[in-house]
Design an enzyme around this catalytic site. Structure first.
Site, PDB file in Angstrom:
ATOM      1  N   ASP A   1       8.829   3.875  -4.732  1.00 18.10           N
ATOM      2  CA  ASP A   1      10.186   3.454  -5.121  1.00 18.10           C
ATOM      3  C   ASP A   1      11.067   4.641  -5.515  1.00 18.10           C
ATOM      4  O   ASP A   1      11.806   4.578  -6.509  1.00 18.10           O
ATOM      5  CB  ASP A   1      10.120   2.459  -6.314  1.00 18.10           C
ATOM      6  CG  ASP A   1       9.257   1.248  -6.008  1.00 18.10           C
ATOM      7  OD1 ASP A   1       9.252   0.796  -4.846  1.00 18.10           O
ATOM      8  OD2 ASP A   1       8.570   0.760  -6.937  1.00 18.10           O
TER       9      ASP A   1
ATOM     10  N   LYS B   1       0.837  -1.212   0.000  1.00 20.24           N
ATOM     11  CA  LYS B   1       0.000   0.000   0.000  1.00 20.24           C
ATOM     12  C   LYS B   1       0.869   1.258   0.000  1.00 20.24           C
ATOM     13  O   LYS B   1       1.931   1.279   0.628  1.00 20.24           O
ATOM     14  CB  LYS B   1      -0.904   0.026   1.244  1.00 20.24           C
ATOM     15  CG  LYS B   1      -1.908  -1.102   1.292  1.00 20.24           C
ATOM     16  CD  LYS B   1      -2.971  -0.920   0.228  1.00 20.24           C
ATOM     17  CE  LYS B   1      -3.938  -2.074   0.227  1.00 20.24           C
ATOM     18  NZ  LYS B   1      -4.790  -2.100  -0.953  1.00 20.24           N
TER      19      LYS B   1
ATOM     20  N   HIS C   1      12.997  -3.120  -3.037  1.00 16.84           N
ATOM     21  CA  HIS C   1      12.321  -3.308  -4.321  1.00 16.84           C
ATOM     22  C   HIS C   1      13.066  -4.412  -5.075  1.00 16.84           C
ATOM     23  O   HIS C   1      14.304  -4.394  -5.121  1.00 16.84           O
ATOM     24  CB  HIS C   1      12.347  -1.986  -5.111  1.00 16.84           C
ATOM     25  CG  HIS C   1      11.718  -2.102  -6.450  1.00 16.84           C
ATOM     26  ND1 HIS C   1      10.355  -2.195  -6.623  1.00 16.84           N
ATOM     27  CD2 HIS C   1      12.266  -2.179  -7.692  1.00 16.84           C
ATOM     28  CE1 HIS C   1      10.088  -2.313  -7.911  1.00 16.84           C
ATOM     29  NE2 HIS C   1      11.224  -2.304  -8.578  1.00 16.84           N
TER      30      HIS C   1
ATOM     31  N   LEU D   1       1.718   7.758   3.197  1.00 16.88           N
ATOM     32  CA  LEU D   1       2.425   9.040   3.348  1.00 16.88           C
ATOM     33  C   LEU D   1       3.344   8.963   4.558  1.00 16.88           C
ATOM     34  O   LEU D   1       2.943   8.444   5.618  1.00 16.88           O
ATOM     35  CB  LEU D   1       1.420  10.179   3.541  1.00 16.88           C
ATOM     36  CG  LEU D   1       0.460  10.453   2.379  1.00 16.88           C
ATOM     37  CD1 LEU D   1      -0.592  11.488   2.797  1.00 16.88           C
ATOM     38  CD2 LEU D   1       1.230  10.923   1.151  1.00 16.88           C
ATOM     39  N   ILE D   2       4.537   9.510   4.421  1.00 16.91           N
ATOM     40  CA  ILE D   2       5.507   9.471   5.524  1.00 16.91           C
ATOM     41  C   ILE D   2       5.361  10.739   6.367  1.00 16.91           C
ATOM     42  O   ILE D   2       5.562  11.849   5.856  1.00 16.91           O
ATOM     43  CB  ILE D   2       6.964   9.390   4.976  1.00 16.91           C
ATOM     44  CG1 ILE D   2       7.107   8.247   3.961  1.00 16.91           C
ATOM     45  CG2 ILE D   2       7.957   9.249   6.128  1.00 16.91           C
ATOM     46  CD1 ILE D   2       6.805   6.867   4.472  1.00 16.91           C
TER      47      ILE D   2
HETATM   48  C1  GRF Z   1      10.023  -9.004  -2.394  1.00 20.35           C
HETATM   49  O1  GRF Z   1       9.890  -9.092  -3.774  1.00 20.35           O
HETATM   50  C2  GRF Z   1      10.462  -7.620  -2.035  1.00 20.35           C
HETATM   51  O2  GRF Z   1      11.348  -7.095  -2.950  1.00 20.35           O
HETATM   52  C3  GRF Z   1       9.170  -6.882  -2.007  1.00 20.35           C
HETATM   53  O3  GRF Z   1       8.272  -7.800  -1.422  1.00 20.35           O
HETATM   54  C4  GRF Z   1       8.686  -9.106  -1.734  1.00 20.35           C
HETATM   55  C5  GRF Z   1       8.771  -9.942  -0.502  1.00 20.35           C
HETATM   56  O4  GRF Z   1       7.530 -10.049   0.085  1.00 20.35           O
HETATM   57  N1  GRF Z   1       9.268  -5.643  -1.305  1.00 20.35           N
HETATM   58  P1  GRF Z   1       7.360 -11.048   1.309  1.00 20.35           P
HETATM   59  O5  GRF Z   1       8.376 -10.681   2.335  1.00 20.35           O
HETATM   60  O6  GRF Z   1       7.573 -12.428   0.785  1.00 20.35           O
HETATM   61  O7  GRF Z   1       5.943 -10.837   1.781  1.00 20.35           O
END
Ligand code: GRF
Length: 220
Positions: free
Chosen positions: A165, A108, A124, A111-112
């Protein structure tokens, strides 16, 4: 000294032992599981003080339950505004005394608030600024990378600002993209890199071994 350097805000995290983490999840929680395992093994000087999920169905909640970590479920649909959602997420983080908020598969947009600037990280599964932004999460990233024909992909640990991102990049780790890769195969290779990069970024933050200077994060 160039004028940009004179006027830039510089942020130094305060060293903390253990670093108190709040984790935000939405899905399987593999990232949370990895961090909890490293803490248990004494390889990461941190403590997860609270876990927030955007859905009660997140499978990752099991890891919080197993470790007796307080859980909060905050559904975006229960909040009338973006500001209300932000408050519902960050109030429990504040109350738990979190030093750093770790987004761990949290999908989701949030806002920070000013007191959490430079205190929220995300990972990411791609090399920002490629294949990132709204809609680029999970397998969408790997499918796009393979379709585009890139030869390397990887992961990016970054601070979170109010755009997807987009915040200052802390660590990037590359992996090759091989000719026979499927999105699943590439995702697994990238995730192995994530399991090293995210804890490393958290470790450096907790040890005070970085400074944020404008968009640049300088590691020591
Ligand atoms: C990974 O692809 C990560 O890069 C992204 O969420 C995924 C991991 O999700 N931010 P989770 O920890 O398995 O729920």
């Amino acid at each position: 000294m160039p004028q940009s350097l004179q006027t830039e805000n510089i942020f130094y995290p305060t060293p903390k032992s253990p670093l108190k983490l709040a984790a935000l999840i939405s899905g399987t929680g593999r990232t949370l599981r990895n961090v909890l395992a490293l803490i248990d093994e004494g390889k990461l000087d941190a403590e997860v003080v609270t876990v927030l999920s955007s859905t009660p169905k997140a499978r990752g909640l099991q890891y919080a339950e197993m470790a007796s970590i307080p859980i909060h479920v905050v559904n975006r649909r229960d909040c009338a505004t973006d500001e209300g959602f932000s408050e519902a997420i960050f109030r429990p983080c504040r109350d738990a005394g979190a030093d750093l908020v770790m987004m761990a598969g949290f999908v989701k947009h949030v806002l920070i608030p000013p007191d959490f600037e430079n205190r929220v990280m995300n990972i990411h599964p791609g090399l920002v600024p490629a294949f990132c932004g709204k809609g680029y999460f999970g397998h969408h990233v790997h499918e796009a990378a393979i379709k585009f024909g890139v030869k390397v992909s990887g992961c990016t640990v970054h601070f979170v600002d109010n755009e997807y991102d987009h915040g200052p990049i802390i660590i990037q780790k590359t992996v090759p993209v091989l000719e026979d890769d499927t999105p699943d195969i590439l995702a697994a290779r990238v995730f192995a890199a994530e399991c090293e990069s995210y804890p490393e970024a958290i470790r450096l933050y907790g040890a005070g071994k970085m400074r944020v200077q404008g968009r640049r994060v300088i590691l020591r």
